[in-house]
Scaffold this motif. Structure first.
Motif, PDB file in Angstrom:
ATOM      1  N   ARG A  52     -26.910  25.704 -84.907  1.00  0.00           N
ATOM      2  CA  ARG A  52     -27.868  24.772 -84.485  1.00  0.00           C
ATOM      3  C   ARG A  52     -28.021  23.734 -85.565  1.00  0.00           C
ATOM      4  O   ARG A  52     -28.085  22.479 -85.462  1.00  0.00           O
ATOM      5  N   GLU A  53     -28.092  24.248 -86.734  1.00  0.00           N
ATOM      6  CA  GLU A  53     -28.208  23.241 -87.998  1.00  0.00           C
ATOM      7  C   GLU A  53     -27.072  22.070 -88.132  1.00  0.00           C
ATOM      8  O   GLU A  53     -27.411  21.021 -88.192  1.00  0.00           O
ATOM      9  N   LEU A  54     -26.172  22.817 -88.072  1.00  0.00           N
ATOM     10  CA  LEU A  54     -24.867  21.895 -88.095  1.00  0.00           C
ATOM     11  C   LEU A  54     -24.859  20.880 -86.972  1.00  0.00           C
ATOM     12  O   LEU A  54     -24.575  19.747 -87.417  1.00  0.00           O
ATOM     13  N   ALA A  55     -25.122  21.463 -85.956  1.00  0.00           N
ATOM     14  CA  ALA A  55     -25.065  20.513 -84.691  1.00  0.00           C
ATOM     15  C   ALA A  55     -25.863  19.522 -84.776  1.00  0.00           C
ATOM     16  O   ALA A  55     -25.971  18.228 -84.429  1.00  0.00           O
ATOM     17  N   ASP A  56     -27.188  19.757 -85.289  1.00  0.00           N
ATOM     18  CA  ASP A  56     -28.143  18.596 -85.471  1.00  0.00           C
ATOM     19  C   ASP A  56     -27.659  17.488 -86.463  1.00  0.00           C
ATOM     20  O   ASP A  56     -27.878  16.396 -86.083  1.00  0.00           O
ATOM     21  N   ASN A  57     -26.776  17.834 -87.439  1.00  0.00           N
ATOM     22  CA  ASN A  57     -26.263  16.973 -88.484  1.00  0.00           C
ATOM     23  C   ASN A  57     -25.071  16.271 -87.825  1.00  0.00           C
ATOM     24  O   ASN A  57     -25.088  15.067 -88.124  1.00  0.00           O
TER      25      ASN A  57
END
Length: 595
Positions: free
Chosen positions: A228-233
């Motif tokens: 999720r964190e990577l997807a946000d970036n």
């Protein structure tokens, strides 16, 4: 089947026509013969996955095509160390990342249709390729598209083979790529070393590769790993780059480090950005809209089953390299396999109500956007390797795009040099010249141009309408300037909502070259101090100070980067010598019937 399914079928049928079916594999049987480069591109194995996807849709003949192609690759570009060669006459092995990705996609999604023993055989080949990539340090000292792609290759291989070490390496590579994002969300790294900065503070950026390769594979990894964190970036970066996807679906790479491979819709050997933009379009609808624009531009440039490398290349009679088609066919297959066709949307593009200017520090680029047009002005000074003849600089306008007319000014290479000979076509049309807007010397200053100035200054002059000014010195391809400041110039751009006014102060024996893009079928009308190109919409250049001339009359010049033709206009001071030239460019929305 929607547009991606339509393109997959069209492209696979086009590719199949160029598959060699006679002789032995060492003589070419199974390979895809490029009709323009007159060779087998080593990466044509990329068509294995789309061929298998078509076979799984019921087109049985494509299973035979896929297996023949695999045998060709094993005989001609497969190496004992597990790698694949870029070409039969190349020693570059980094493209193994793309082979591993597409073979893993093919086996994972369509392995059930393979004949007995083939799934195991290909899985073992993926294992050897993945181990090579795991140990191949050169990818970490190369363009960022390779590190991003290796992230996905390691994840897919690790997931398929149950290798935890590969999955951990994928995590590390993703973190390494994220570090290369600028504060604007622009990915740096298409040039090495990626952390280096030029005297102007610029980093290596190429929109073609970012949008069509690095960000899509990073998005695919974020999606599959459910990070999720990577997807946000990734979403943040996709949205930041979306500003460089034009309303018609073209990708603005007029200033990119690797613009020698710019095709208007993307880059000659990249895979396409549509899958990456669709993966997270459930969270951001504008990403789906961007993917729709890009797909429609690719369809517009597809003729006789192949994706042509330029917006007007087919109409002008320049043949297509087959490379564009087999890489982009993978992306079309991916859209279907991920079930993303329904996310392709046609929301209207929202343009600004007033013209404003935004500055991208890492590209020394001012971008003007308004109700009618988009324009880039750049002093970008990053040189890609030893390629001094690459992208424009010097405070020149590299792109002027208008919503009805399309590209008006469109910078290619300063000089067409085949930096990657196997990946760049030889031009076949007459008057293959530089099509970049520029100031250039004449007589004893021949060879000196504003395009080569790597120390020009740009600044906003303030007020309304918005004004940009740039000043620099004419230089040659070796970036050497004239003695005694004889080549100094200044140019001023005034951005009104419906037109742009230009004012240039020129040194002696210099002129402004304004190559106006001419769509096929449009006509040219010249008056004493104006030029009009009449077509779907009319573009009009009007000189208020100085002289206008057409060196070739109404005959056009052409450049493979990015596949457009233009009317070459020269502007010079009225009385010779040093002086001032003033002109404006505007478009009237005269749409012809059927336009």
């Amino acid at each position: 089947m929607g547009i991606s399914g339509e393109l997959l079928k069209t492209w696979c049928e086009g590719l199949e026509r160029y598959q060699v079916r006679e002789g032995s594999v060492l003589e070419g049987k199974g390979g895809l013969w490029c009709p323009v480069c007159r060779r087998f591109h080593g990466r044509c194995l990329d068509a294995f996955y789309p061929f298998l996807a078509m076979a799984d849709l019921g087109e049985q003949r494509f299973l035979d095509a896929a297996l023949l192609l695999y045998e060709w690759a094993e005989a001609n570009v497969s190496e004992p160390d597990g790698s694949f060669l870029n070409d039969v006459d190349s020693d570059w092995k980094g493209i193994t990342v793309f082979s591993v990705i597409q073979l893993a996609e093919a086996v994972t999604r369509h392995g059930k249709i393979l004949p007995s023993g083939w799934r195991e055989r290909i899985t073992e080949r993926i294992r050897r390729g993945a181990q090579f990539l795991f140990d191949f340090k050169e990818l970490e000292e190369n363009n960022i598209n390779y590190r991003a792609a290796n992230c996905l290759a390691m994840y897919m291989a690790g997931n398929l083979l149950g290798e935890e070490a590969y999955l951990k390496k994928a995590e590390k590579l993703a973190r390494d790529v994220l570090v290369c994002a600028s504060e604007d969300g622009i990915l740096l790294g298409e040039g090495y070393p990626f952390e280096a900065r030029t005297p102007m503070g610029c980093g290596p950026v190429d929109m073609g590769y970012n949008i069509e390769e690095s960000l899509p594979v990073l998005a695919q990894y974020a999606y599959l790993s459910q990070n999720r964190e990577l997807a946000d970036n990734v979403i943040w970066m996709l949205k930041s780059h979306e500003r460089f996807i034009l309303d018609d679906g073209g990708i603005d790479d007029s200033f990119g480090t690797r613009n020698f491979k710019w095709t208007y819709w993307g880059s000659r050997t990249s895979d396409g950005g549509t899958l990456g933009y669709l993966l997270f379009s459930d969270r951001e609808k504008e990403l789906g809209q961007a993917a729709s624009r890009m797909l429609r531009m690719q369809r517009r440039c597809t003729h006789n089953g192949l994706l042509y490398g330029g917006i007007y290349q087919y109409e002008l009679g320049e043949p297509p390299c087959i490379h564009h088609t087999f890489t982009h066919a993978k992306t079309a297959a991916g859209i279907l396999d991920y079930g993303l066709e329904e996310r392709i949307t046609d929301l209207p593009v929202q343009r600004p109500k007033k013209t404003g200017i935004y500055y991208y520090r890492d590209m020394a680029l001012y971008r003007a956007e308004g109700p009618e047009y988009t324009a880039d002005v750049t002093s970008y000074d990053w040189q890609y390797g030893d390629l001094s003849q690459g992208h424009a600089g010097g405070g020149m306008m590299t792109l002027l795009w208008q919503r009805e007319y399309g590209p008006i000014l469109c910078s290619g290479m300063n000089e067409y040099v085949r930096k990657e000979p196997s990946n760049m076509q030889l031009p076949t049309l007459d008057r293959h010249e530089c099509i970049s807007f520029r100031i250039e010397g004449e007589e004893e200053k021949t060879g000196y141009s504003s395009l080569y100035d790597d120390s020009s200054r740009m600044y906003e002059a303030g007020g309304e309408p918005a004004v940009l000014e740039a000043e620099g010195e004419l230089r040659n391809a070796a970036h050497k300037k004239l003695e005694g400041g004889q080549g100094r110039y200044r140019i001023r751009y005034t951005f009104s909502d419906d037109r742009i006014a230009f004012q240039a102060e020129l040194p002696e024996h210099a002129s402004v070259v304004v190559p106006l893009v001419k769509a096929p079928g449009s006509s040219v009308r010249q008056e004493k101090n104006s030029l009009t190109i009449e077509g779907r919409a009319d573009i009009r250049l009007t000189v208020t100070e100085g002289n206008l001339s057409l060196p070739y009359g109404e005959e056009t010049i052409y450049n493979l980067v990015p596949g457009v033709e233009a009317v070459k206009v020269k502007l010079a001071p009225s009385f010779g010598g040093a002086g001032k030239v003033c002109w404006s460019v505007g478009v009237s929305g005269r749409r012809q019937a059927g336009g």
